[in-house]
Design an enzyme around this catalytic site. Structure first.
Site, PDB file in Angstrom:
ATOM      1  CD  GLU A 195      -3.119   0.853   0.302  1.00 38.07           C
ATOM      2  OE1 GLU A 195      -2.466   1.820  -0.164  1.00 38.07           O
ATOM      3  OE2 GLU A 195      -4.356   0.782   0.226  1.00 38.07           O
ATOM      4  N   GLY A 246      -5.985   4.014  15.718  1.00 39.40           N
ATOM      5  CA  GLY A 246      -5.255   4.490  14.554  1.00 39.40           C
ATOM      6  C   GLY A 246      -4.741   5.898  14.750  1.00 39.40           C
ATOM      7  CG  ASP A 269      -1.849   5.385  19.268  1.00 36.50           C
ATOM      8  OD1 ASP A 269      -1.388   6.274  19.998  1.00 36.50           O
ATOM      9  OD2 ASP A 269      -1.290   4.298  19.093  1.00 36.50           O
ATOM     10  CG  ASN A 311      -9.680   2.347   1.441  1.00 41.62           C
ATOM     11  OD1 ASN A 311      -8.572   2.850   1.322  1.00 41.62           O
ATOM     12  ND2 ASN A 311      -9.852   1.041   1.414  1.00 41.62           N
ATOM     13  CG  ASP A 330      -7.684  -0.115  -1.203  1.00 36.64           C
ATOM     14  OD1 ASP A 330      -7.206   0.856  -0.599  1.00 36.64           O
ATOM     15  OD2 ASP A 330      -7.508  -1.282  -0.838  1.00 36.64           O
TER      16      ASP A 330
END
Length: 324
Positions: free
Chosen positions: A47, A111, A129, A184, A235
């Site tokens: 990614e 996250g 986070d 996303n 995505d």
């Protein structure tokens, strides 16, 4: 009475022979990508493709946290550091050269985003986070140095995700849209008036027209110009200099291309997709100053490796914040 053999019978033929048949976009201009570089013979969830000012390509693998650096000329692959946060999902590069790494944490509430040098030094929490409940998947800078990020939480019947804007001083977080299902990919138009967002588990593409302040949606400005089909869904995405949007289709081994109004105008197929190979296409990105597009995918489900593929897009890639 007719016997079973005399009954009309369905057969696997044509599109039904494919593991991932293309139905609604079958008439689009279609090309097949060529292999560019094997990252690993192991299936890694690649990614976050992003180029720095020197033209070096950075990317990561989500589940092991490796940050890769690739010289496009020599194809040399380095691993300058490993993310200290769980499940990194995207890399964006600040104009000062720092890497901003989005991470998903526990996929529920831990996250965030951290910044680091290209070697992983001088770590700085941008979105912590410990003080938020986000699951951050991706981000895009604007020309002021602020950025938009996607919150990857929820699922199809429990839309907890959204899109937020962080001010250039990184002190203020402003919601843009909320109550969407696994926000996303995210991209910003060349004039920074339109924000594109993919909603993975609802299979939708959002087009958000913004006022000059960058956070207020224009009247009737939030629309859904496209509904995707199939498993799993849209995505990461990027734009070219003509404002075309390139959306990787995760679980489908392809990239769909849309014009600036959200109409599909082309698609790029990953080799082997009809046989169920290399379906985890996650991210397209242009080599700076060219129309050459790089796409990452992997073959985890079929026991294969991790690859980068390439094609030429409609136009040169957009020179985003790190090049300004």
């Amino acid at each position: 009475m007719m016997s079973q053999q005399d009954l009309p019978t369905l057969f696997y033929s044509g599109k039904s022979n494919s593991a991932v048949p293309i139905i609604s976009e079958s008439e689009l201009q279609t090309i097949t990508a060529e292999p560019w570089l094997e990252i690993s013979k192991k299936g890694l969830q690649l990614e976050g493709l992003n180029f720095d000012r020197q033209g070096q390509l950075f990317l990561l693998d989500v589940f092991e946290g490796n940050i890769f650096k690739i010289n496009p000329e020599t194809k040399e692959i380095k691993r300058p550091f490993v993310s200290h946060k769980a499940n990194p999902a995207a890399i964006k590069i600040h104009k000062d050269g720092r890497l901003f790494v989005c991470y998903l944490g526990d996929f529920k509430s831990t996250g965030g985003i951290f910044a680091a040098t290209e070697n992983g030094d001088n770590l700085q929490d941008i979105i912590e986070d410990l003080s938020t409940a986000y699951c951050i998947d991706d981000m895009v800078f604007d020309s002021k140095g602020g950025f938009y990020f996607t919150d990857f939480r929820g699922y199809s019947t429990n839309p907890l995700g959204g899109v937020y804007y962080v001010s250039p001083d990184f002190r203020t977080v402003t919601p843009i849209i909320q109550n969407i299902s696994v926000a996303n990919g995210i991209a910003l138009s060349t004039d920074e008036k339109v924000l594109w967002v993919t909603e993975t588990t609802a299979n939708r593409l959002h087009r958000i027209a913004l006022e000059d302040d960058g956070v207020t949606i224009q009247p009737f400005g939030a629309t859904i110009p496209y509904y995707f089909t199939g498993h799993e869904g849209p995505d990461s995405c990027c734009i070219d200099s003509d404002d075309n949007l390139y959306v990787a289709m995760y679980g489908q081994g392809r990239v769909l291309v849309f014009n600036k109004r959200g109409y599909p105008i082309g698609q790029i197929l990953i080799p082997g997709r009809d046989e169920g190979h290399m379906l985890r296409s996650t991210h397209p990105q242009f080599i700076p100053g060219t129309n050459q597009l790089i796409i990452c995918s992997n073959d985890i489900e079929m026991g294969g490796g991790s690859m980068l593929y390439t094609v030429n897009g409609f136009a040169k890639g957009h020179q985003s914040f790190q090049f300004q």
